[in-house]
Design an enzyme around this catalytic site. Structure first.
Site, short mmCIF file in Angstrom:
data_model
loop_
_atom_site.label_atom_id
_atom_site.label_comp_id
_atom_site.label_asym_id
_atom_site.label_seq_id
_atom_site.Cartn_x
_atom_site.Cartn_y
_atom_site.Cartn_z
N GLU A 1 0.83 -1.21 0.00
CA GLU A 1 0.00 0.00 0.00
C GLU A 1 0.87 1.25 0.00
OE1 GLU A 1 -2.96 -0.27 -0.76
OE2 GLU A 1 -3.06 -2.44 -0.48
N HIS B 1 1.74 2.23 -3.44
CA HIS B 1 0.73 3.03 -4.13
C HIS B 1 0.87 4.52 -3.78
CE1 HIS B 1 -1.38 -0.15 -6.06
NE2 HIS B 1 -1.79 -0.73 -4.95
N HIS C 1 1.65 7.55 -6.37
CA HIS C 1 0.85 8.77 -6.43
C HIS C 1 1.74 10.01 -6.36
CE1 HIS C 1 -2.65 11.35 -4.70
NE2 HIS C 1 -2.63 11.40 -6.00
#
Length: 226
Positions: free
Chosen positions: A100, A103, A107
């Site tokens: 996670e 991610h 971004h």
């Protein structure tokens, strides 16, 4: 899925892969949840360390209910970890938390597939809901134009699933490299985390196959009806 007919056989291979992938991710996560990391870090601690080391000090790590409900929310810039991952210090928990974090780093770096995926979310959400309404109405009323539009809208869902696959694979690769580079997990532990993330990746492969199979079935039914 509209209804059962001979074309349903198109879906069967994808559904079998999806069922196997779901079993695989659950069993693999449960297996490596029993392997405690040598460093003793929890998933929340690892997420915080990795976020801070990437300059993402303002991204909070929150606790969320559910099993394997972990995700990074790019709209609110928040990482949410399930209780088992947040508090757990297992190889599985750390692998998921690092994924996670991958991610969040994507971004920050404006990783192109993620940018594309995020940009089409509104259209995909609309297409996912409207496509089946138009398809059912088109088949019942015999209006081919509605069916065509419905198939076009469902194609957006397929595109979203295809773009999601490299996003997830890249996040996992980033996670494993960071975990190894910062010595958060060691050799055998890394292999365990890799197994967990590979199993999770199969669920996204299954999602692509299912979406493509559904699209092919819709095209087949449409041509058969015409």
């Amino acid at each position: 899925m509209l209804y059962w007919d001979s074309s349903f056989i198109i879906l069967i291979p994808a559904l079998l892969v999806a069922a196997w992938a779901q079993y695989r991710v659950s069993s693999t996560f449960n297996k490596y949840s029993k392997y405690k990391s040598l460093n003793g870090y929890t998933g929340a601690q690892v997420a915080r360390m990795l976020l801070d080391s990437s300059g993402l000090y303002d991204v909070p790590v929150e606790l969320i209910q559910g099993k394997l409900s972990d995700h990074y929310d790019p709209r609110k810039r928040v990482m949410r970890l399930s209780q088992e991952v947040y508090h757990g210090n297992s190889v599985a928990s750390i692998g998921v938390a690092a994924h996670e974090t991958g991610h969040a780093i994507q971004h920050k770096n404006r990783y192109l597939p993620l940018v594309i995926r995020n940009s089409i979310v509104p259209a995909v959400n609309f297409g996912s809901n409207a496509s089946w309404i138009l398809l059912i109405a088109g088949f019942i009323l015999g209006i081919r134009s509605l069916v065509t539009i419905g198939i076009f809208l469902f194609t957006l869902v397929v595109l979203f699933q295809i773009i999601t696959l490299p996003v997830e694979l890249n996040a996992s690769n980033r996670a494993l490299k960071i975990l190894e580079g910062k010595a958060i997990l060691y050799s055998e532990e890394l292999n365990g985390a890799r197994s967990v993330l590979r199993a999770a990746a199969m669920t996204y492969v299954a999602a692509v196959l299912t979406a493509v199979a559904n699209l092919l079935r819709l095209i087949y039914i449409s041509r058969d009806r015409s």
